[in-house]
Motif scaffolding. Structure first.
Motif: not given
Length: 119
Positions: A82-100
């Protein structure tokens, strides 16, 4: 001295928690592979990392629910996934939101990057 008391069986490890841990490790490896300075590794590694992070999060939450009901082992594996997958998922989601958001709210800053990009 022999004892006739039955030995209590050890609880088995929950399979979903092990799957969550494996998916979390794969998420970290793919995310770090996407950061390598080789062309197009981000395009190749980030989408599967996003998906595996989401799956690690889902499998971890399902396994914690199952562990609570059946009293199995694997709580540590589930939390690690949960911690490893959720942290990377959250990082990628933030990157996607920033680019969009850059494309929508500041398109003039993205135009020189797009025009100057060469293969």
């Amino acid at each position: 001295m022999e004892s006739n008391e039955p030995i209590a069986p050890t609880p088995s490890t929950n399979r979903h928690s092990v799957i969550s841990l494996i998916l979390g490790i794969a998420t970290i490896l793919l995310f770090c592979g996407g950061m390598m300075p080789i062309p197009f590794t981000g395009f190749i590694c980030f989408p599967p990392s996003f998906l595996l992070g989401l799956l690690a999060l889902i499998f971890g939450l399902v396994s914690l629910n199952s562990i609570r009901k059946t009293n199995e082992d694997g709580k540590v594996h589930a939390w690690a996934g949960i911690l490893s997958g959720g942290f990377i998922f959250l990082c990628l989601l933030c990157m996607l939101i920033a680019i969009v958001s850059l494309f929508f709210f500041a398109p003039e800053t993205m135009q020189p990057i797009i025009e100057g990009y060469q293969l």
